[in-house]
Structures are given as C-alpha cells and as structure tokens.
Scaffold this active site. Structure first.
Site, short mmCIF file in Angstrom:
data_model
loop_
_atom_site.label_atom_id
_atom_site.label_comp_id
_atom_site.label_asym_id
_atom_site.label_seq_id
_atom_site.Cartn_x
_atom_site.Cartn_y
_atom_site.Cartn_z
N ASP A 167 41.11 34.41 38.12
CA ASP A 167 39.71 34.79 38.31
C ASP A 167 39.22 35.70 37.17
O ASP A 167 40.03 36.41 36.56
CB ASP A 167 39.58 35.52 39.65
CG ASP A 167 38.15 35.75 40.09
OD1 ASP A 167 37.65 34.94 40.89
OD2 ASP A 167 37.54 36.75 39.66
N HIS A 211 37.70 38.37 37.45
CA HIS A 211 37.86 39.77 37.85
C HIS A 211 39.31 40.09 38.20
O HIS A 211 40.05 39.22 38.67
CB HIS A 211 36.99 40.07 39.07
CG HIS A 211 35.53 39.78 38.86
ND1 HIS A 211 34.95 38.58 39.24
CD2 HIS A 211 34.57 40.52 38.26
CE1 HIS A 211 33.66 38.61 38.90
NE2 HIS A 211 33.40 39.77 38.30
N HIS A 218 39.84 41.09 46.08
CA HIS A 218 39.41 42.50 45.95
C HIS A 218 39.69 43.31 47.21
O HIS A 218 39.51 44.53 47.20
CB HIS A 218 37.92 42.59 45.62
CG HIS A 218 37.55 42.04 44.28
ND1 HIS A 218 38.14 42.48 43.11
CD2 HIS A 218 36.65 41.09 43.92
CE1 HIS A 218 37.61 41.80 42.09
NE2 HIS A 218 36.71 40.95 42.55
ZN LIG Z 1 35.70 36.96 40.37
#
Ligand SMILES: [Zn+2]
Length: 334
Positions: free
Chosen positions: A161, A163, A125
């Site tokens: 993942d 996300h 991220h």
């Molecule tokens: Zn994640």
C-alpha cells in the site's frame, strides 16, 4: 483464486461522500465477475469479538461498537480514536471484513491455496487500541495472528500500500514479521527504516519510498529483491499480503506514479514466495486504492498474475534508488 466477498461489505459509509466508499469493492467484484475470476467466491462471515480480540483490546472493541451503535441512520462521525468515519453499520461491517479475512484464511490453510479477501473497511492502520486511517479492525493482522496462534508457525505480512501499516507494524512479534514499502513523508508518519530489525518470528523491514514517486521498474525490483531475501531468511509458513493499490499512478489519495501493470508482477512474485516457502498458502487482504476502475483492474491482474504462475519479469536492480538499495542491503538483500 478463491475470493471472499458479499454485499454486506457495501453497507459501511454507503450514504457518506468518502474516498473509502462501497464502490471500491462493488466495482472490483463486477470486474472480477466479468473476467471470470469470481467463480470461486465465498460469503464473508462475522468475526467473533474473541477473534478480533486476538489483536484488539477489549476496551477498544467495546468503544468501536458503542460509537457506531449510538448513531442514527444517515448519521456519521469519526471514531474518537482517529480518522475513521463510521456510521450505524460500520461496526458490523468491520466484523464482516475481519471475518472475510478469516474465512479466506481457513481456505488457505486447509487447501494450501491462495485466497483474496475483497473487504472493507481496510485494516492496516488499525492498532490494537486505536482505529484510524479509514480502518477499524486490522483484517490482515487478525488473520496473521489467528494462523500464528493456531499453528505456532511464522507468518510474513507483505504490504505494498502507498501508506505505512502502522497497525501491522505494532503486531510484529510472536511469529509475525512485516515488510512494507510506503511513501515517506506521508500519512501516518511511521515506517522509518531506523525501526528495522531482523529477529526470527519478529522481523520488521520498512522500505520508505520518496513521496515524489518511483519508477515502475524500481518498485518491482525492490519487491523482488526485498521479499525474496526476507522470505528466504524467515521461511514463513503463511504469506499475508496487504494489497493496497493507492500507490498506482493517478490515485486520488496516494500515487507514486507506478504503472498498473505492476499488479501482474506482484501477483507472480507472491506466487513464487508462497510456493517456495509457504506450501502455497497466501492470503491477500484489500487495503487502499481509491480510483475504483484502476483498483478493479489491479486486483484482477494480481489474481491473474498469481494464477498464471509465470516468472516475474526481470527488473534491473540498478534501477533501485540509492536510499532504498542501502535499506535492502542492511537487511541482507544484495
Ligand atoms: Zn493506503
């Protein structure tokens, strides 16, 4: 498989109740040791600011350092750039995490073998000028960029993942391509298939999955079909795997209902791709996964699957939901 890991990775947020906690790597390391998978271990190293600067803006690196340095022992705060809790140790820990990916990459590049950077904080991220989502520096991205800069050869980041790796998507270009499955709608809100593009050395393939979940067979089938097609097209010299396990059934943060047995299959698939295109070069970097026991089993099974080099179990392409099938077809995976 070589594993980059040491105790310095357990310092970040050691005194803070948090999903992204030291036990994530501690329990995995213990499981690996118990299964004889930690015999080939190396210490991480501290990435230099110059290395982190391959991805991150100097002003952001300085901000991250400053915001950790000003905390007293026992204090924690969020980075002002986003939802990443930090304490006094976090800047140094994040440099060790990035350095763990880099030292593992050095082994991968020289030995033409795989390595697993068992590091935290995670990285996918973290954007060039913004830490968020439990991440400070983009470990996988820094390693990918370091390889691309040093060799001029293409790199593919494969991210399973739960996300979307908004920080990794931001790095696409200059030899770096990115393939991701992720829940949608879900944090961080990015990862639309509308962003997809197939450009040599700068391809982006987002395969959003319904946040209500997906069958294990369909998940495997999507990865087999998608990764084979993209790798065939891009012929990367290095495969970087953003290995996040929060999509596994029961994860307290993610959970797409996918059974843990998928980890062996993903390990085998990555081996097939690394051997076919990358002369054996595959670098795994830990991302999410917040049930520590499940995480430990999955990391171990991924390594075992990679090492046993068996064929991926057949997964029926017909199991892939219509929406994901059309995304895959739009990028030439038929
Ligand atoms: Zn994640």
């Amino acid at each position: 498989m070589l594993v980059a890991y040491d105790e310095t990775l357990t310092r970040h947020l050691a005194a803070v109740p948090h999903f992204e906690r030291p036990d994530r790597v501690r329990v995995v390391a213990a499981e690996l040791a118990q299964r004889g998978l930690l015999d080939e271990r190396i210490d991480t190293r501290r990435a230099t600011e110059g290395e982190v600067g391959l991805v991150h803006a100097p002003a952001y690196i300085e901000l991250a350092k400053r915001e950790c340095d000003r905390l007293d022992v026992g204090e924690h705060e969020m980075l002002t750039t986003g939802d990443t809790d930090v304490d006094q140790t976090s800047y140094e820990s994040a440099l060790r995490a990035a350095g763990g990916a880099l030292i593992a990459l050095e082994h991968v590049a020289v030995k033409r073998k795989a390595a697993f950077a068992l590091v935290r904080p995670p990285g996918h991220h973290a954007e060039p000028a913004r830490g968020m989502g439990f991440c400070m520096f983009n470990n996988a991205g820094i390693a990918a960029r370091a390889f691309a800069v040093a060799t001029g050869e293409p790199v593919l980041i494969a991210d399973f993942d739960y996300h979307h790796g908004n920080g990794s998507q931001a790095l696409v270009g200059n030899g770096i391509s990115y393939l991701s499955t992720h829940a949608m709608p879900a944090y961080p809100g990015t990862g639309s298939a509308n962003d997809n593009r197939l450009t040599p050395g700068a391809s982006l393939v987002n395969v959003p999955l319904s946040a209500s979940g997906i069958s294990t067979e369909a998940f495997v089938a999507i990865w087999v079909k998608g990764l084979r097609a993209i790798a065939k097209r891009l012929r990367p010299s290095l495969l970087v795997v953003s290995a996040g396990y929060d999509f596994i059934l029961g994860d307290p943060v993610g959970d797409l209902g996918v059974e843990p047995g998928v980890a062996t299959q993903l390990g085998r698939l990555m081996r097939e791709i690394a051997d076919t295109y990358c002369d054996g070069r595959a670098l795994f970097c830990l991302e999410g996964g917040y049930d520590t026991d499940v995480l430990a089993g999955c990391v171990a099974d991924t390594i075992v699957g990679y090492d046993d080099a068996l064929a991926v179990d057949a997964a029926d392409p017909e199991s892939i939901p219509k929406m994901q099938r059309s995304v895959l077809e739009s990028v030439g995976a038929r």
